[in-house]
Design a protein around this motif. Structure first.
Motif, PDB file in Angstrom:
ATOM      1  N   LEU A 112       0.813  -1.210   0.000  1.00 23.77           N
ATOM      2  CA  LEU A 112       0.000   0.000   0.000  1.00 23.77           C
ATOM      3  C   LEU A 112       0.847   1.260   0.000  1.00 23.77           C
ATOM      4  N   THR A 113       0.409   2.264  -0.757  1.00 22.72           N
ATOM      5  CA  THR A 113       1.057   3.568  -0.745  1.00 22.72           C
ATOM      6  C   THR A 113       0.517   4.403   0.409  1.00 22.72           C
ATOM      7  N   THR A 114       1.187   5.508   0.680  1.00 23.37           N
ATOM      8  CA  THR A 114       0.712   6.412   1.724  1.00 23.37           C
ATOM      9  C   THR A 114      -0.679   6.931   1.397  1.00 23.37           C
ATOM     10  N   VAL A 115      -0.936   7.254   0.140  1.00 23.14           N
ATOM     11  CA  VAL A 115      -2.259   7.748  -0.262  1.00 23.14           C
ATOM     12  C   VAL A 115      -3.319   6.677  -0.012  1.00 23.14           C
ATOM     13  N   GLN A 116      -3.013   5.426  -0.338  1.00 22.27           N
ATOM     14  CA  GLN A 116      -3.970   4.343  -0.097  1.00 22.27           C
ATOM     15  C   GLN A 116      -4.217   4.150   1.401  1.00 22.27           C
ATOM     16  N   MET A 117      -3.163   4.260   2.193  1.00 20.61           N
ATOM     17  CA  MET A 117      -3.325   4.124   3.640  1.00 20.61           C
ATOM     18  C   MET A 117      -4.237   5.211   4.186  1.00 20.61           C
ATOM     19  N   GLN A 118      -4.019   6.461   3.759  1.00 21.81           N
ATOM     20  CA  GLN A 118      -4.850   7.548   4.259  1.00 21.81           C
ATOM     21  C   GLN A 118      -6.301   7.381   3.818  1.00 21.81           C
ATOM     22  N   ARG A 142      -9.606   6.830   6.231  1.00 22.71           N
ATOM     23  CA  ARG A 142     -10.804   7.665   6.110  1.00 22.71           C
ATOM     24  C   ARG A 142     -12.056   6.809   5.912  1.00 22.71           C
ATOM     25  N   GLU A 143     -11.888   5.680   5.206  1.00 20.65           N
ATOM     26  CA  GLU A 143     -13.015   4.777   4.988  1.00 20.65           C
ATOM     27  C   GLU A 143     -13.472   4.134   6.298  1.00 20.65           C
ATOM     28  N   PHE A 144     -12.522   3.656   7.114  1.00 24.26           N
ATOM     29  CA  PHE A 144     -12.898   3.087   8.410  1.00 24.26           C
ATOM     30  C   PHE A 144     -13.472   4.160   9.328  1.00 24.26           C
ATOM     31  N   PHE A 174     -12.363   5.373  11.992  1.00 24.67           N
ATOM     32  CA  PHE A 174     -12.063   5.221  13.413  1.00 24.67           C
ATOM     33  C   PHE A 174     -11.084   6.330  13.813  1.00 24.67           C
ATOM     34  N   SER A 175     -10.835   6.453  15.113  1.00 26.61           N
ATOM     35  CA  SER A 175      -9.835   7.422  15.550  1.00 26.61           C
ATOM     36  C   SER A 175      -8.491   7.143  14.880  1.00 26.61           C
ATOM     37  N   GLU A 176      -8.112   5.847  14.784  1.00 20.31           N
ATOM     38  CA  GLU A 176      -6.879   5.474  14.099  1.00 20.31           C
ATOM     39  C   GLU A 176      -7.025   4.138  13.382  1.00 20.31           C
ATOM     40  N   THR A 177      -6.255   3.997  12.321  1.00 24.92           N
ATOM     41  CA  THR A 177      -6.103   2.748  11.575  1.00 24.92           C
ATOM     42  C   THR A 177      -4.607   2.486  11.439  1.00 24.92           C
ATOM     43  N   VAL A 178      -4.203   1.226  11.604  1.00 29.09           N
ATOM     44  CA  VAL A 178      -2.780   0.871  11.611  1.00 29.09           C
ATOM     45  C   VAL A 178      -2.454  -0.046  10.441  1.00 29.09           C
ATOM     46  N   PHE A 179      -1.297   0.207   9.831  1.00 30.01           N
ATOM     47  CA  PHE A 179      -0.780  -0.629   8.754  1.00 30.01           C
ATOM     48  C   PHE A 179       0.554  -1.214   9.217  1.00 30.01           C
ATOM     49  N   VAL A 180       0.652  -2.537   9.191  1.00 29.57           N
ATOM     50  CA  VAL A 180       1.813  -3.240   9.734  1.00 29.57           C
ATOM     51  C   VAL A 180       2.780  -3.571   8.603  1.00 29.57           C
ATOM     52  N   LEU A 181       4.054  -3.308   8.867  1.00 29.47           N
ATOM     53  CA  LEU A 181       5.120  -3.505   7.885  1.00 29.47           C
ATOM     54  C   LEU A 181       6.280  -4.252   8.531  1.00 29.47           C
ATOM     55  N   PRO A 182       7.191  -4.828   7.725  1.00 30.77           N
ATOM     56  CA  PRO A 182       8.384  -5.456   8.298  1.00 30.77           C
ATOM     57  C   PRO A 182       9.238  -4.402   9.015  1.00 30.77           C
ATOM     58  N   PRO A 183       9.953  -4.778  10.056  1.00 28.66           N
ATOM     59  CA  PRO A 183      10.786  -3.803  10.768  1.00 28.66           C
ATOM     60  C   PRO A 183      11.997  -3.400   9.938  1.00 28.66           C
ATOM     61  N   ARG A 212       2.525   2.045  10.814  1.00 27.95           N
ATOM     62  CA  ARG A 212       2.157   3.404  10.445  1.00 27.95           C
ATOM     63  C   ARG A 212       0.719   3.636  10.917  1.00 27.95           C
ATOM     64  N   ILE A 213       0.506   4.775  11.549  1.00 29.22           N
ATOM     65  CA  ILE A 213      -0.756   5.071  12.218  1.00 29.22           C
ATOM     66  C   ILE A 213      -1.411   6.277  11.549  1.00 29.22           C
ATOM     67  N   PHE A 214      -2.670   6.115  11.146  1.00 24.41           N
ATOM     68  CA  PHE A 214      -3.401   7.184  10.466  1.00 24.41           C
ATOM     69  C   PHE A 214      -4.721   7.456  11.170  1.00 24.41           C
ATOM     70  N   THR A 215      -5.013   8.734  11.389  1.00 24.07           N
ATOM     71  CA  THR A 215      -6.369   9.162  11.710  1.00 24.07           C
ATOM     72  C   THR A 215      -7.098   9.363  10.374  1.00 24.07           C
ATOM     73  N   PRO A 216      -8.384   9.723  10.387  1.00 26.57           N
ATOM     74  CA  PRO A 216      -9.047   9.987   9.106  1.00 26.57           C
ATOM     75  C   PRO A 216      -8.417  11.124   8.304  1.00 26.57           C
ATOM     76  N   ASN A 217      -7.632  11.997   8.986  1.00 25.09           N
ATOM     77  CA  ASN A 217      -7.086  13.177   8.313  1.00 25.09           C
ATOM     78  C   ASN A 217      -5.577  13.222   8.202  1.00 25.09           C
ATOM     79  N   ALA A 218      -4.847  12.440   9.010  1.00 27.88           N
ATOM     80  CA  ALA A 218      -3.397  12.623   9.047  1.00 27.88           C
ATOM     81  C   ALA A 218      -2.694  11.390   9.600  1.00 27.88           C
ATOM     82  N   GLU A 219      -1.396  11.287   9.284  1.00 27.02           N
ATOM     83  CA  GLU A 219      -0.553  10.247   9.867  1.00 27.02           C
ATOM     84  C   GLU A 219       0.039  10.770  11.167  1.00 27.02           C
TER      85      GLU A 219
END
Length: 303
Positions: free
Chosen positions: A30-36, A40-42, A44-53, A63-70
């Motif tokens: 997923l790209t940053t735009v897709q994550m944001q 926004r679709e969910f 929720f206060s936050e949505t998390v995307f898990v990546l390899p360390p 990476r943690i996103f609110t509906p408006n910002a990371e």
């Protein structure tokens, strides 16, 4: 393309309480735009995307996103993601307590996951930074007007308003009682004028007047700067609150503990277990923890 997601309620031991969280356990494509857009679709206060360390010494990068910002750091997404990954077997549990490290924008965050009968029940994080105390706060008259309260509802020194950050800054506004906490209504026009461009635009109001005798504080959080009208449970604020309370506590050594009620006014009661460690009068670290429960497991189409 379809992606697996799970949702959890965080800082609660029962479904439909606490703070909702969506976790996508594999966000590699997923790209940053897709994550944001997904956050926004969910909605929720936050949505998390898990990546390899990025470091082999760490468990995962998130990476943690609110509906408006990371966000560079947030508590309930950290606690909830650790719980979700342990629940689905992405993190191997090691007895009663499993220690992991999640990479976030603010840096590595240490998390301990507690298990019972081989299943996660709660988690606790160590704040990635010690408490940092911000610049002088707006006048009590302005804060009261912003919250649709009387000036007398806002406490003054020594327990007056103060801005504190342990990775994400909050303006802590202590109020006279639980009734004032419940009556508070954020006026966005006043917030825009007084606080929107300040060091700590996120408001955390509280009173030393909890609903239940075994708890210590009642709180609410308003975060319009990141698209969160009100948050049912705010772990990053919990770590900073430990700094606010810890410097005012006369005890010089040991572990200081508080249980905070949040989200009750929203119908999503949450309990945050907040701690400050003090040595010779100085706060050496702050922590926040609590229970989580899985709610759903499904697929989302992300174009």
């Amino acid at each position: 393309m379809r992606h697996r997601f799970l949702t959890a309620d965080v800082f609660t031991d029962r479904i439909f309480g606490g703070n909702q969280l969506a976790v996508l356990p594999d966000g590699r494509s997923l790209t940053t735009v897709q994550m944001q857009s997904t956050a926004r679709e969910f909605n929720f206060s936050e949505t998390v995307f898990v990546l390899p360390p990025e470091s082999s010494r760490h468990t995962r990068r998130i990476r943690i996103f609110t509906p408006n910002a990371e966000l560079p750091f947030a508590g309930h997404p950290t606690i909830g993601t650790a719980h979700v990954l342990a629940a689905i077997g992405e993190i191997a549990l090691e007895g009663e307590t499993t220690h992991i490290v999640l990479e976030e924008g603010v840096g590595p965050v240490e998390v301990s996951v507690r298990a019972r009968d081989g299943r996660p029940v709660s988690a606790r994080l160590r704040a990635p930074r010690p408490p940092e105390f911000g610049p002088p706060t707006p006048a009590r008259t302005d804060l009261a007007a912003m919250l649709s309260l009387d000036e007398a509802d806002v406490l003054d020194a020594p327990n007056g308003p103060q801005a504190v950050s342990c990775g994400l800054p909050f303006l802590f506004v202590p109020l006279r009682d639980r009734g004032a906490v419940g009556r508070a209504h954020l006026r966005l026009d006043v917030w825009e004028r007084v606080l929107a461009r300040s060091w700590s635009p996120h408001l955390y109001l509280f009173a030393f007047d909890p609903e239940h005798r075994e708890h210590h504080l009642r709180a609410r959080m308003f975060g319009p700067a990141v698209g969160v009208a009100e948050d049912p449970a705010t772990g990053s604020a919990g770590t900073a609150l430990a700094g606010y309370l810890g410097v005012r506590d006369t005890r010089r050594d040991g572990t200081l503990r508080w249980v905070v009620e949040q989200g009750f006014e929203m119908g999503r009661p949450s309990l945050l277990e907040v701690e400050a460690e003090k040595t010779s009068g100085a706060i050496t670290e702050t922590r926040v923890g609590g229970s989580s429960v899985l709610v759903s497991d499904g697929l989302i189409e992300i174009p």
